[in-house]
Write a protein that holds these residues in place. Structure first.
Motif, PDB file in Angstrom:
ATOM      1  N   ASN A 173     -76.713 -47.430 -21.774  1.00 50.82           N
ATOM      2  CA  ASN A 173     -75.433 -48.087 -21.997  1.00 50.82           C
ATOM      3  C   ASN A 173     -75.528 -48.891 -23.288  1.00 50.82           C
ATOM      4  N   LEU A 174     -74.941 -48.351 -24.349  1.00 51.65           N
ATOM      5  CA  LEU A 174     -75.142 -48.893 -25.688  1.00 51.65           C
ATOM      6  C   LEU A 174     -74.750 -50.362 -25.774  1.00 51.65           C
ATOM      7  N   TYR A 175     -73.594 -50.719 -25.228  1.00 54.96           N
ATOM      8  CA  TYR A 175     -73.098 -52.088 -25.387  1.00 54.96           C
ATOM      9  C   TYR A 175     -73.602 -53.043 -24.321  1.00 54.96           C
ATOM     10  N   ASN A 176     -74.258 -52.515 -23.279  1.00 52.92           N
ATOM     11  CA  ASN A 176     -74.772 -53.364 -22.207  1.00 52.92           C
ATOM     12  C   ASN A 176     -76.280 -53.548 -22.259  1.00 52.92           C
ATOM     13  N   PRO A 178     -69.386 -45.659 -11.610  1.00 55.34           N
ATOM     14  CA  PRO A 178     -69.235 -46.684 -12.649  1.00 55.34           C
ATOM     15  C   PRO A 178     -70.571 -47.006 -13.298  1.00 55.34           C
ATOM     16  N   VAL A 179     -70.587 -47.059 -14.627  1.00 57.80           N
ATOM     17  CA  VAL A 179     -71.809 -47.366 -15.375  1.00 57.80           C
ATOM     18  C   VAL A 179     -71.450 -48.356 -16.481  1.00 57.80           C
ATOM     19  N   ILE A 213     -78.930 -43.035 -11.598  1.00 56.31           N
ATOM     20  CA  ILE A 213     -78.058 -42.471 -10.577  1.00 56.31           C
ATOM     21  C   ILE A 213     -78.853 -41.533  -9.688  1.00 56.31           C
ATOM     22  N   ASN A 214     -78.735 -41.699  -8.384  1.00 55.98           N
ATOM     23  CA  ASN A 214     -79.336 -40.792  -7.416  1.00 55.98           C
ATOM     24  C   ASN A 214     -78.441 -39.560  -7.302  1.00 55.98           C
ATOM     25  N   THR A 215     -78.960 -38.381  -7.612  1.00 49.46           N
ATOM     26  CA  THR A 215     -78.129 -37.175  -7.632  1.00 49.46           C
ATOM     27  C   THR A 215     -77.776 -36.672  -6.232  1.00 49.46           C
ATOM     28  N   LYS A 216     -78.478 -37.134  -5.213  1.00 48.41           N
ATOM     29  CA  LYS A 216     -78.153 -36.728  -3.850  1.00 48.41           C
ATOM     30  C   LYS A 216     -76.938 -37.476  -3.329  1.00 48.41           C
ATOM     31  N   THR A 217     -76.895 -38.791  -3.634  1.00 51.81           N
ATOM     32  CA  THR A 217     -75.798 -39.621  -3.136  1.00 51.81           C
ATOM     33  C   THR A 217     -74.758 -39.922  -4.210  1.00 51.81           C
ATOM     34  N   ASN A 218     -75.106 -39.634  -5.473  1.00 53.68           N
ATOM     35  CA  ASN A 218     -74.236 -39.944  -6.611  1.00 53.68           C
ATOM     36  C   ASN A 218     -73.839 -41.421  -6.632  1.00 53.68           C
ATOM     37  N   THR A 219     -74.826 -42.255  -6.402  1.00 53.86           N
ATOM     38  CA  THR A 219     -74.643 -43.701  -6.469  1.00 53.86           C
ATOM     39  C   THR A 219     -75.673 -44.296  -7.422  1.00 53.86           C
ATOM     40  N   VAL A 220     -75.339 -45.465  -7.952  1.00 57.92           N
ATOM     41  CA  VAL A 220     -76.257 -46.167  -8.848  1.00 57.92           C
ATOM     42  C   VAL A 220     -77.342 -46.834  -8.025  1.00 57.92           C
ATOM     43  N   THR A 221     -78.595 -46.519  -8.336  1.00 60.00           N
ATOM     44  CA  THR A 221     -79.718 -47.111  -7.611  1.00 60.00           C
ATOM     45  C   THR A 221     -80.411 -48.203  -8.410  1.00 60.00           C
ATOM     46  N   ALA A 222     -80.174 -48.259  -9.718  1.00 65.22           N
ATOM     47  CA  ALA A 222     -80.796 -49.299 -10.536  1.00 65.22           C
ATOM     48  C   ALA A 222     -80.069 -49.425 -11.870  1.00 65.22           C
ATOM     49  N   ARG A 223     -80.094 -50.631 -12.404  1.00 71.21           N
ATOM     50  CA  ARG A 223     -79.672 -50.892 -13.779  1.00 71.21           C
ATOM     51  C   ARG A 223     -80.824 -51.616 -14.452  1.00 71.21           C
ATOM     52  N   VAL A 224     -81.460 -50.931 -15.386  1.00 69.56           N
ATOM     53  CA  VAL A 224     -82.694 -51.419 -15.980  1.00 69.56           C
ATOM     54  C   VAL A 224     -82.395 -52.077 -17.327  1.00 69.56           C
ATOM     55  N   PRO A 225     -82.630 -53.382 -17.472  1.00 66.77           N
ATOM     56  CA  PRO A 225     -82.440 -54.017 -18.781  1.00 66.77           C
ATOM     57  C   PRO A 225     -83.460 -53.491 -19.783  1.00 66.77           C
ATOM     58  N   TYR A 236     -73.219 -33.657 -14.930  1.00 64.61           N
ATOM     59  CA  TYR A 236     -72.985 -35.094 -15.083  1.00 64.61           C
ATOM     60  C   TYR A 236     -72.408 -35.354 -16.474  1.00 64.61           C
ATOM     61  N   VAL A 237     -71.214 -35.938 -16.489  1.00 63.12           N
ATOM     62  CA  VAL A 237     -70.480 -36.159 -17.736  1.00 63.12           C
ATOM     63  C   VAL A 237     -70.392 -37.652 -18.012  1.00 63.12           C
ATOM     64  N   ALA A 238     -70.940 -38.071 -19.143  1.00 64.50           N
ATOM     65  CA  ALA A 238     -70.891 -39.477 -19.526  1.00 64.50           C
ATOM     66  C   ALA A 238     -69.579 -39.765 -20.238  1.00 64.50           C
ATOM     67  N   ASN A 239     -68.747 -40.593 -19.597  1.00 65.04           N
ATOM     68  CA  ASN A 239     -67.500 -41.040 -20.195  1.00 65.04           C
ATOM     69  C   ASN A 239     -67.723 -42.413 -20.821  1.00 65.04           C
ATOM     70  N   ASN A 240     -66.634 -43.102 -21.146  1.00 61.76           N
ATOM     71  CA  ASN A 240     -66.767 -44.403 -21.795  1.00 61.76           C
ATOM     72  C   ASN A 240     -67.480 -45.419 -20.909  1.00 61.76           C
ATOM     73  N   ASN A 241     -67.093 -45.533 -19.638  1.00 64.14           N
ATOM     74  CA  ASN A 241     -67.761 -46.475 -18.738  1.00 64.14           C
ATOM     75  C   ASN A 241     -67.925 -45.927 -17.321  1.00 64.14           C
ATOM     76  N   THR A 242     -67.848 -44.619 -17.198  1.00 60.06           N
ATOM     77  CA  THR A 242     -68.100 -43.962 -15.912  1.00 60.06           C
ATOM     78  C   THR A 242     -68.862 -42.663 -16.156  1.00 60.06           C
ATOM     79  N   VAL A 243     -69.392 -42.107 -15.074  1.00 65.13           N
ATOM     80  CA  VAL A 243     -69.983 -40.768 -15.097  1.00 65.13           C
ATOM     81  C   VAL A 243     -69.231 -39.911 -14.081  1.00 65.13           C
TER      82      VAL A 243
END
Length: 483
Positions: A317-320, A296-297, A326-338, A274-281
Motif C-alpha cells: 500500500n504505497l500511501y499507507n 478493503p486494503v 489476504i488469506n485466499t481461502k477466506t478472502n479476508t485480511v489476516t495481517a497488515r504489516v508496517p 486478484y485485482v488491486a484497485n485504488n483501495n480494495t482488492v
C-alpha cells in the motif's frame, strides 16, 4: 578363471574412485540445492546531495542507479552493481537464474539493457535499445528471448536474443505498450496497449501480431491463467476487467471491479484472480468470471503477488507504508504489516517463507517472515529501491514459473500526481542516507530488526553427508566380504 592380485587391486581402486566421484558429485549437488537464493534490488539512485554528478548539458542532478544483491540466508548485501546514469525501469531473471536483465532509461531518452552475470555479480554486456523509454522487461518461458516494452509514443517491442545479447527484429504494435504475458507453452504473447485500449495477440514464433482485441479504457497489465485458456486485463479508467478467451481471442466477459484497477495476479491453481484497485482488492472466480469478494486494503498498490502455494496474497500500500496479507481461502485480511515508505517491488523466495519489499522513499528493503507476518530485517539496499526479483542459485523449477514471477516493472502511470519515470516530475528523495556502500549497513540505527536476525544460521550440517557415509560403509562391507 581365478582372479589375480592385480585384478583384485585394480577393481578395488576403481570402486574407490567411483565412490569418491559419486560422493563428491552428491555433495556438490546437495550444496547447490541447499544454497539460499539472492534478492536483486534495483535502485533508481539520487537526485539530490547523495552521490550525484552534474552534466552541463542537462543542468541538473543525474541519479546513480545500481542493483543491490542480498543473500536471503543472512540478509546481508553481498554485492552492489553500478549501472551508470539513468533510471532502472524493469528487472527480469532468466529461468536458469544465471543472468539478470535490467532495462534502464537514460536522461537522453535511450534505453540500455544491462546484463548481470549472477555468478560474478558484474555487468558483462550492455544492449543499446536506442531511442526509447522502457516500461518493463520480460523473459519468455523458455528463456530464449527477452522482450522490452515501451512507453510514450514508441510503437514497438524490442526483442533480445540472450544467447548473443543482440537485438532481433522488433514487434510493431501501438504506442505505450506497457506489459506482456505469455501462454504457458510460450506460443502466444498478449500485450497491453494503454493508448488505444487494445490487447495485441502476437505469435511468439514469428513475432507477428495476429489479432487486436478491444478492451476497456487504459489497460496497463495482463495475466494469463496457468492452463492458458483465459487472459485477464484490468482497465484502469473503466474500473473493469476484460476476460479474453485464448482459443478465439475474443472478449467473453467484462467484469466490474473497484476504482482504478491497475494490478492483477492469478493463483497457481488458476481458480481466482486478484485485482488491486485504488483501495480494495476484487476477487474474481475464473469459473464464473464474477466478483466473489471485495477486500478493503490500503491506498494504491504498486505490486500484488500470490504465494508459491497459493494460500496468501501480499500487496504493498504505497500511501499507507504497509503490506496487506489476504488469506485466499477466506478472502479476508489476516495481517497488515508496517514497512518502509512507499513500498513498491514485492517478491517471494521460492519456498514462500520470506517476502522482500522494496521501500522507495525509505531507501531500504523490508524482509517479512510469512509464518508470523512480521518484519524480521530491514536492509539498506540503496537509494530509492523500486524493484526486486529473487534469483535461486540453481532451480530447475524456475523454467516452469510464470514470467510474472520473474519480472518486475516500474511503470509510467500518472496516478494522483505520481510519475516515477519522468525526470521532470521525479519525486524528491529523502536526504538522510549516504550513497556509500558498506556491507555492514544493515546494522544502522534505523534497522528495525533484532540484533541477531542477520546472522548466518548456526546449522553447520553438511547436506548429503548421510548418503556419503552410507557409500563409505557400503564399500567397507564389500571389502570385508572379499577378505
Amino acid at each position: 578363471m581365478e582372479e589375480t592380485t592385480y585384478d583384485k587391486t585394480y577393481r578395488e581402486h576403481t570402486l574407490i574412485r567411483v565412490l569418491g566421484i559419486t560422493s563428491l558429485t552428491i555433495l556438490i549437488l546437495a550444496g547447490v540445492a541447499g544454497a539460499a537464493p539472492f534478492a536483486y534490488v534495483t535502485n533508481l539512485g539520487d537526485y539530490n546531495l547523495r552521490g550525484y554528478y552534474y552534466d552541463t548539458n542537462y543542468n541538473g542532478a543525474i541519479p546513480t542507479p545500481s542493483v543491490a544483491v542480498i543473500d536471503t540466508a543472512t540478509n546481508n548485501i553481498t554485492a552492489k552493481v553500478p549501472l551508470g546514469d539513468g533510471w532502472p525501469i524493469g528487472v527480469a531473471v532468466n529461468p536458469a537464474g544465471t543472468k539478470v536483465y535490467v532495462a534502464s532509461a537514460t536522461i537522453d531518452d535511450v534505453c540500455i539493457v544491462y546484463v548481470i552475470d549472477t555468478a560474478a555479480n558484474t555487468v558483462n554486456t550492455k544492449v543499446n535499445i536506442r531511442s526509447s523509454y522502457p516500461s518493463g522487461i520480460t523473459f519468455n518461458p523458455a528463456g530464449t528471448r527477452v522482450y522490452v516494452t515501451k512507453q510514450r509514443d514508441n510503437t514497438d517491442i524490442s526483442v533480445i536474443n540472450p544467447a548473443t545479447n543482440t537485438l532481433m527484429a522488433p514487434i510493431i504494435v501501438g504506442p505505450s505498450t506497457y506489459d506482456i504475458a505469455f501462454t504457458p507453452n510460450g506460443k502466444k504473447i498478449y500485450a497491453a496497449n494503454s493508448r488505444n485500449n487494445t490487447i495485441y495477440v502476437i505469435d511468439a514464433a514469428t513475432n507477428k501480431v495476429t489479432a487486436n482485441v478491444p478492451v476497456g479504457d487504459s489497460p496497463y497489465e495482463v495475466v494469463v491463467t496457468p492452463d492458458g485458456k483465459k487472459v485477464y486485463v484490468p482497465n484502469y479508467n473503466s474500473s473493469t476487467v476484460s476476460v479474453i478467451d485464448t482459443a478465439t481471442d475474443n472478449v467473453t466477459a467484462t467484469v466490474p471491479v473497484g476504482d482504478s484497477p491497475h494490478r492483477v495476479a492469478v493463483t497457481s491453481d488458476g481458480n481466482k484472480i486478484y485485482v488491486a484497485n485504488n483501495n480494495t482488492v476484487s476477487v474474481i472466480d475464473t469459473a464464473t468470471d464474477s466478483v466473489i469478494a471485495t477486500v478493503p486494503v490500503g491506498t494504491f498498490s504498486r505490486e500484488i503477488v500470490v504465494s508459491p502455494d497459493g494460500s496468501k496474497v501480499y500487496l504493498g500500500n504505497l500511501y499507507n507504508n504497509s503490506v496487506t496479507v489476504i488469506n485466499t481461502k477466506t478472502n479476508t485480511v489476516t495481517a497488515r504489516v508496517p514497512v518502509g515508505e512507499w513500498p513498491m517491488g514485492i517478491a517471494f523466495t521460492p519456498d514462500g517463507k520470506k517476502v522482500y519489499v522494496a521501500n522507495a522513499d525509505s531507501d531500504n528493503v523490508s524482509v517479512i517472515d510469512t509464518a508470523t507476518n512480521t518484519v524480521t530485517a530491514t536492509v539498506n539496499a540503496g537509494i530509492y529501491p523500486t524493484g526486486v526479483v529473487i534469483v535461486p542459485f540453481t532451480d530447475s523449477n524456475m523454467a516452469d514459473q510464470s514470467t510474472g514471477a520473474i519480472s518486475n516493472t516500474t511503470e509510467d502511470i500518472e496516478v494522483e500526481g505520481i510519475n516515477l519515470s519522468s525526470e521532470e516530475n521525479a519525486v524528491e528523495l529523502n536526504n538522510s542516507n549516504n550513497n556509500s556502500y558498506n556491507n555492514t549497513n544493515n546494522s544502522e540505527s534505523n534497522n528495525s530488526s533484532s540484533s541477531n536476525e542477520n546472522k548466518p544460521s548456526k546449522n553447520n550440517s553438511t547436506p548429503g553427508f548421510g548418503l556419503l557415509g552410507s557409500l563409505i560403509c557400503l564399500y567397507g562391507g564389500w571389502n570385508l566380504r572379499k577378505e
